[in-house]
Structures are given as structure tokens and as C-alpha cells.
Write a protein that holds these residues in place. Structure first.
Motif, PDB file in Angstrom:
ATOM      1  N   HIS A  69     -12.219 -47.002 -44.216  1.00  0.00           N
ATOM      2  CA  HIS A  69     -12.067 -47.861 -43.047  1.00  0.00           C
ATOM      3  C   HIS A  69     -11.487 -49.178 -43.562  1.00  0.00           C
TER       4      HIS A  69
ATOM      5  N   LEU B  79     -12.431 -51.957 -43.304  1.00  0.00           N
ATOM      6  CA  LEU B  79     -13.512 -52.839 -43.748  1.00  0.00           C
ATOM      7  C   LEU B  79     -14.341 -52.268 -44.895  1.00  0.00           C
TER       8      LEU B  79
ATOM      9  N   ASN C  73     -14.659 -45.266 -47.958  1.00  0.00           N
ATOM     10  CA  ASN C  73     -15.505 -44.094 -47.683  1.00  0.00           C
ATOM     11  C   ASN C  73     -16.563 -44.367 -46.614  1.00  0.00           C
ATOM     12  N   MET C  74     -16.275 -45.270 -45.698  1.00  0.00           N
ATOM     13  CA  MET C  74     -17.295 -45.651 -44.720  1.00  0.00           C
ATOM     14  C   MET C  74     -17.464 -44.598 -43.625  1.00  0.00           C
ATOM     15  N   ILE C  75     -16.435 -43.771 -43.419  1.00  0.00           N
ATOM     16  CA  ILE C  75     -16.495 -42.745 -42.383  1.00  0.00           C
ATOM     17  C   ILE C  75     -16.480 -41.400 -43.089  1.00  0.00           C
TER      18      ILE C  75
ATOM     19  N   GLU D 223     -28.128 -37.908 -51.445  1.00  0.00           N
ATOM     20  CA  GLU D 223     -28.209 -39.220 -52.071  1.00  0.00           C
ATOM     21  C   GLU D 223     -29.386 -40.042 -51.570  1.00  0.00           C
TER      22      GLU D 223
ATOM     23  N   ASP E  60     -19.080 -60.367 -50.620  1.00  0.00           N
ATOM     24  CA  ASP E  60     -18.824 -59.866 -49.274  1.00  0.00           C
ATOM     25  C   ASP E  60     -18.456 -58.384 -49.324  1.00  0.00           C
TER      26      ASP E  60
ATOM     27  N   GLY F  64     -21.363 -56.307 -50.394  1.00  0.00           N
ATOM     28  CA  GLY F  64     -22.388 -56.274 -49.349  1.00  0.00           C
ATOM     29  C   GLY F  64     -22.185 -55.147 -48.363  1.00  0.00           C
ATOM     30  N   ARG F  65     -20.984 -54.574 -48.360  1.00  0.00           N
ATOM     31  CA  ARG F  65     -20.717 -53.479 -47.427  1.00  0.00           C
ATOM     32  C   ARG F  65     -20.831 -52.102 -48.078  1.00  0.00           C
ATOM     33  N   ASP F  66     -21.382 -52.025 -49.267  1.00  0.00           N
ATOM     34  CA  ASP F  66     -21.512 -50.733 -49.924  1.00  0.00           C
ATOM     35  C   ASP F  66     -22.558 -49.871 -49.218  1.00  0.00           C
ATOM     36  N   LYS F  67     -22.302 -48.564 -49.164  1.00  0.00           N
ATOM     37  CA  LYS F  67     -23.199 -47.655 -48.452  1.00  0.00           C
ATOM     38  C   LYS F  67     -24.584 -47.561 -49.061  1.00  0.00           C
TER      39      LYS F  67
ATOM     40  N   ASN G   7     -26.416 -49.933 -50.074  1.00  0.00           N
ATOM     41  CA  ASN G   7     -27.263 -51.084 -49.751  1.00  0.00           C
ATOM     42  C   ASN G   7     -28.254 -50.773 -48.637  1.00  0.00           C
ATOM     43  N   GLU G   8     -29.393 -51.468 -48.696  1.00  0.00           N
ATOM     44  CA  GLU G   8     -30.378 -51.374 -47.619  1.00  0.00           C
ATOM     45  C   GLU G   8     -30.883 -52.766 -47.314  1.00  0.00           C
ATOM     46  N   SER G   9     -31.019 -53.045 -46.014  1.00  0.00           N
ATOM     47  CA  SER G   9     -31.646 -54.289 -45.565  1.00  0.00           C
ATOM     48  C   SER G   9     -31.016 -55.530 -46.187  1.00  0.00           C
ATOM     49  N   GLY G  10     -29.680 -55.493 -46.356  1.00  0.00           N
ATOM     50  CA  GLY G  10     -28.979 -56.682 -46.813  1.00  0.00           C
ATOM     51  C   GLY G  10     -29.081 -56.935 -48.311  1.00  0.00           C
TER      52      GLY G  10
END
Lengths: 360, 360
Positions: B149, B151, B154-156, B238, B318, B321-324, B326-329
Motif C-alpha cells: 500500500h 502507506l 505488504n499491508m494488504i 505469526e 514514522d 511505526g506502521r510495521d505489521k 507492532n501492537e498498541s503503538g
């Protein structure tokens, strides 16, 4: 009406369907799935002002936070471009793999938000909160998610079961008459394909249903979900009996594709499609002609269109040829044996079908 | 080299990985999955003229028919627009739910065709035929499919396991040196995260690998697939240990996102990312500084970039911070305990990370 809960039995992916009036406010239905998580409420411009705040309050009462993603209303939105916008908003909000998507709306919102849940970061959990009759009796149950492609309806999608379905029947109070009728088409479908007693009950109560009698609606929703949950538990991925749920849908999808998504509501196309399936079954000598008339009369009383658009046979066949149920170039149709019993026919007789579509 | 076959053990979704020279022509590897079916060979403009005919002949020898879908080459194609084109060609060819997608190419083809298989008509079967080192040792194994995506990488996507992986090492004969080196980055990764003996073997054989010695390449591919198959079988989706396979990838994905997909090859970004992970591990006192130097030296000998691009720390953070994972920021990182042993750190120390990225 009291809360009624059914279970869709799918092993470790089993989930409850809660049905009742005023359920949007009941945080205890959401909390098992949301505790200390974050929720993305995906809804549309029509539903958001009516029900989003109630859902967000219930989420907050679970101790979870939420943000809202609002898409335009309409079947025409069930497409990639709108989905991409949802992905973009999820990414901008830094939604992660533990974020729960709450699909609040009708079939388009549920299918699209469900597919976003199936594919965002390779899959996040979701909850269905259907607010139309069609979504409450059909599209929110069973894990089918997806979007349309210009060349065919529901061609892009995934099976992704929700954590729960919360069907608040009070949301039907604000549903336009035309959409209520469209939902009744799917309710009638359950009777026609598998429960002649329910069909008889619908014939007795169709006026009460159109007048939104809460008791009648609740009973119709409950019975519809029972039938659907049973079939989905037998055959989650539509290898066999689940295809029965497509009664009227091969003709109906062709109507939607040929007339442009959104011109006919899905339920309207299914209504006309079911009448076509019943008539074609009668023509093949598989079902009594009187059953086709009886089904048509009930759908007409439900306020639904029963005559298909007039289109050349080759355009029908071309659109029907792209149905997902087809294999090896043969058209699969769900045909009636009689009202209350249907069969999946994997090899519909092509010459007969063409003559039928040509009005010969 | 003789044919070697491993199994990815996933219950009723288990599948073989076949590794060897000349496998494209061996119809018996495809026939268990293709008999009397139709295949869609999805490939790209570079690979098609080299290998598509061989694969199509093998498909025909199984008694199956096939058609070809060719996309442009390059990481920039791993996006929705290209996927939509594949959907359109599948629909135009009336591909149905029994059609088997054969993904013939590198990581982009495998990920994109695999995601098309995961979502076309809610899922069709597929076979991976990887033709790059990176795809043979990593992306074709384990069922991760998807597209990028704007942004985030591999986000989709979806988890969708293939029916089989057929890795013909002869296809590496035509691979550009830069892409071979990019594949070696993932090979080195397996040693670094879990097999110090293999890492030592790679240090001895890196020149032979770059010279495409068939025996050395086969051994490297086999050992890489063994390690990956073991980890995938433990944790398909995962939830835990599979995240170890992302050593170097949080930094690497940020490089790809910030520099534009395709500027750095994925393996190149992973190489620089692994060096960053090793150095950051050393800075935190978790791993010896000498291990970071040793890893950097090996990657350099493999022909890979080991220095990240110079970018402001806030842009790194930034993108990371958008890596899959990650959890809760909080940012999840795979860190080294020492070479040969890694740990998933779910809460990377933010201030230290920022100082590290700022070069302080």
C-alpha cells in the motif's frame, strides 16, 4: 423481545449470533471480544448519524477505544476504490493486527469491512453489527466477504468468519420500505429452499412483516439465521450444500451485473431471480408450475419485483457464465424440486436455458 | 543435483517443497495438483520468455490446459492496480474456483499471484514456481501473500498456503548478480537468527555462492527452506516465533517505504536492516559488538549494501511505526542475542531507538 442467541458451529471459529431489540447498547455482547483492545467502527454516511454513537458508547463501556471510518452509502461503493480508502484510514490511524473492525451497516458495509478485516495486515478480527434486514438474515452470517469487480459481482473476496454477529432489530425502524422488502426476499428464500412450514408462516404474516411488527420480524430473522447457520456449519466454504443458499442468485447476479450495481437492490434481483429459477425448474418438469406461481405471489405481496429486465439471451448467458459456482464452463443453477426443497444442478441444460432466456 | 523434497507440516494444508535442477520440465511434480484441471500461469515480462513455455509444456503433460497472465517486472508492480489487472484477465478467461494459479517468477509474482489466488472468487488453489533465489529461500514458502500500500509494505494480504513449491535451481542461471545477492541476504538471515553452523558454512562458501556453484546454491536453498518450514509449521500465522523470520525487516521495510519501492531491492534493504538490528542489539548490550561486525562483513562479501540511507530519525520512526508486527503503538523489533539466536522484542526502548536512528 428478549435476547436470542444462536451459534454458528465451526469448531474453534464458532461464533454467536445475538438477535433482539436494543442490542446496540449492550456492551456485554461486545466485551468478550474487545476487552482492552482498539476498535475501528466502519460504517456509512446513512448509518453513522443514527447508530455509530451508541456502538461507540458500548465499546467504551468495554474499556476499549475506537475510531470511526465512514464510507458513502450504496451498492456502487462495494468496490476496490472504497476498500482502498478504508485501508488508508486504518493505516493512518495506525490500526494494528489486534485492532477489531466493527462493521456497522447493511450488506455493503459488512461485506466490504469484512474483506478489509480479512486482508488488512493479512487479517484482523471483526464483529458484524448488521442494520438492515438483508444483512441480519443473510450477509452478516457465514463469513463471506468481498467486493464487486466491474466484470462480476463478489468476484474478489475471502471467507473470514466474524467473532460475533449483533443484530439489533430496533435498527430496522429506520430502514426504508424498499430495503425492508429487499431483505424479505432473502427471508422468503430460506422458506423456498428448505422449510415449507416457514414459507407457509410467511404467507400468513407478510403484511405484518411489511408493517414492521417486531414480533413477526424477530421470528423471521431468527428462523432465517437458524437455517443459514445450519447450512454454513455443514459446508463453510461452499463445496456442497451451501450453494443452495444461492437460490435465485445466478439469475439475480446477472441482473445486477447487466443493469449496473445499485440499480436493482440485491434483494430485488434475488426476488426476480428466484421466480426465474422456479419457472425454469417448472419448464424442465422438475417442480410444479403452481409452485412458481405461489412463490411469485408471495414475493409480490412482499413488495418485490418479480419480472426480470428484458435483455437478449446472449447477454444473460454471458453474465451467468461468470458466476462463481460454475465449473468447466458449465452453468451451475439452484433449481427447485418443489417449494421447500432445492437442488444444486451443476450442469444446467444449455439449450433449454437459452430458449428460456430468449422467451421462447 | 538430485531432487530433494521437504514438507511444510500444516495438517491437512501440508505441502511439499521440491528443490533441484531442471524441475520445471518434470510434470510429475505438478500432476497431483493439476490432473484434468485448468491452470493460469501468472508470470512477468522478464520470466515469461525464459521459462513459461517449459512450465506450460509440463502442465499439458499432466493433461491440463493453461492460459498465461503476464504482468510487468519490478517491485513497483506489487500493488493493487497490477492485481486488478490479473483479476480482470482471470475473469475474461472465465477462470473458475477449480482453476489452479501457477505463480512463475520472483517474490513480486509469488506474493501478488498468491494474493490473487487467496481472493479470486474467495479463494482458488495455487502452486509456487519461484525463479529467484529470494523467492526460492523465502517468499514462496509459508503462505504469506499480498501487495504493498502506498502507506506501507505488504499491508494488504492474506495467509494462503500453496499446494506445492517447485524450486528449479537452474532458473538461477539467468538471475542478475544484484538479485542473486539480494537472495543471499535472506539466506544469511536464516543463519543469523537460528543456525550458527550454517552461518559459518556461508562464511566459507560465500564466494562459491556468488559464482553460482550449483552444489553450494542447492545446499543453501535446502537449509534455508528447512529452517523456514520448521518455523512456519510451529506458527503459521505469526502469533509467536514466526516473527523471528523478520530479522532486519522492520528497518528494511522502512528503507523500502522511505526510498520508494524498487529503489532498494527487498534483500538489499533486509541486509542493511539486519546490520542495523545487530548494531542496535549491541548498543542495548544484548549482543556482542563483534557479532554485528561479523554479520556486516559476511553481507558485504555477499555483495550487499550494509549502510542504511541517511534519513531523519522521525521519518524512520514514522515508517517503522506502521510495521505489521507492532501492537498498541509500540515498535516490535527482532533483536540478536548473539549470532545464531534472535528474540522478538515487543516493546523496543523508544528513546534508545530514536537516539540510534539519529546517529547519536
Amino acid at each position: 423481545m428478549t435476547l436470542r442467541t444462536l451459534t454458528v458451529g465451526l469448531g474453534d471459529r464458532s461464533y454467536p449470533i445475538h438477535i433482539g431489540r436494543g442490542l446496540l447498547a449492550r456492551a456485554e455482547l461486545l466485551s468478550p471480544h474487545l476487552a482492552s483492545r482498539r476498535a475501528a467502527v466502519v460504517t456509512n454516511t446513512t448509518v453513522a448519524p443514527l447508530y455509530a454513537e451508541a456502538v461507540e458508547r458500548a465499546i467504551a463501556a468495554c474499556g476499549a477505544t475506537s475510531f470511526r471510518v465512514v464510507i458513502p452509502d450504496g451498492e456502487a461503493e462495494k468496490r476496490w476504490e472504497t476498500l482502498d480508502r478504508v485501508y488508508g484510514e486504518l493505516l493512518a490511524a495506525q490500526a494494528d493486527r489486534k485492532t477489531v473492525i466493527v462493521a456497522l451497516g447493511g450488506g455493503v458495509v459488512g461485506d466490504l469491512a469484512g474483506f478489509a478485516a480479512a486482508t488488512y495486515q493479512r487479517g484482523v478480527p471483526f464483529i458484524q453489527v448488521p442494520t438492515t434486514l438483508l444483512a441480519q438474515v443473510d450477509s452478516s452470517v457465514g463469513g463471506k466477504t468481498g467486493v464487486n469487480h466491474p466484470l462480476g459481482k463478489n468476484m474478489i473476496g475471502a471467507f473470514h468468519q466474524p467473532l460475533a454477529v449483533v443484530a439489533d432489530t430496533a435498527t430496522l425502524d429506520t430502514l426504508p420500505d424498499r430495503e425492508l422488502a429487499a431483505g424479505l426476499a432473502e427471508v422468503v428464500k430460506y422458506g423456498a429452499l428448505g422449510d415449507i412450514e416457514f414459507l407457509g408462516w410467511l404467507e400468513e404474516h407478510v403484511e405484518r412483516l411489511r408493517a414492521r411488527d417486531p414480533e413477526a420480524l424477530s421470528r423471521a430473522i431468527l428462523r432465517s439465521c437458524e437455517i443459514k447457520a445450519r447450512i454454513v456449519a455443514l459446508d463453510e466454504r461452499e463445496a456442497g450444500p451451501r450453494a443452495l443458499l444461492n437460490l435465485g442468485h445466478t439469475f439475480g447476479h446477472a441482473i445486477e451485473t447487466l443493469e449496473g450495481y445499485g440499480t436493482w437492490l440485491h434483494g430485488e434481483a434475488v426476488a426476480a431471480g428466484m421466480v426465474m429459477a422456479a419457472r425454469f425448474s417448472a419448464r424442465l418438469g422438475r417442480a410444479p408450475e403452481s409452485d412458481a406461481h405461489r412463490l411469485e405471489a408471495l414475493l409480490r405481496r412482499a413488495g418485490l419485483p418479480v419480472a426480470p429486465p428484458r435483455l437478449p439471451a446472449d447477454r444473460w448467458l454471458d453474465a451467468m457464465g461468470r458466476d462463481k459456482k460454475n465449473e468447466s464452463g458449465r452453468i451451475t443453477l439452484v433449481l427447485l424440486d418443489r417449494l421447500g426443497a432445492a437442488t444444486v444442478e451443476k450442469n444446467a441444460p444449455a439449450a433449454e436455458l437459452e430458449a428460456f432466456l430468449a422467451g421462447r
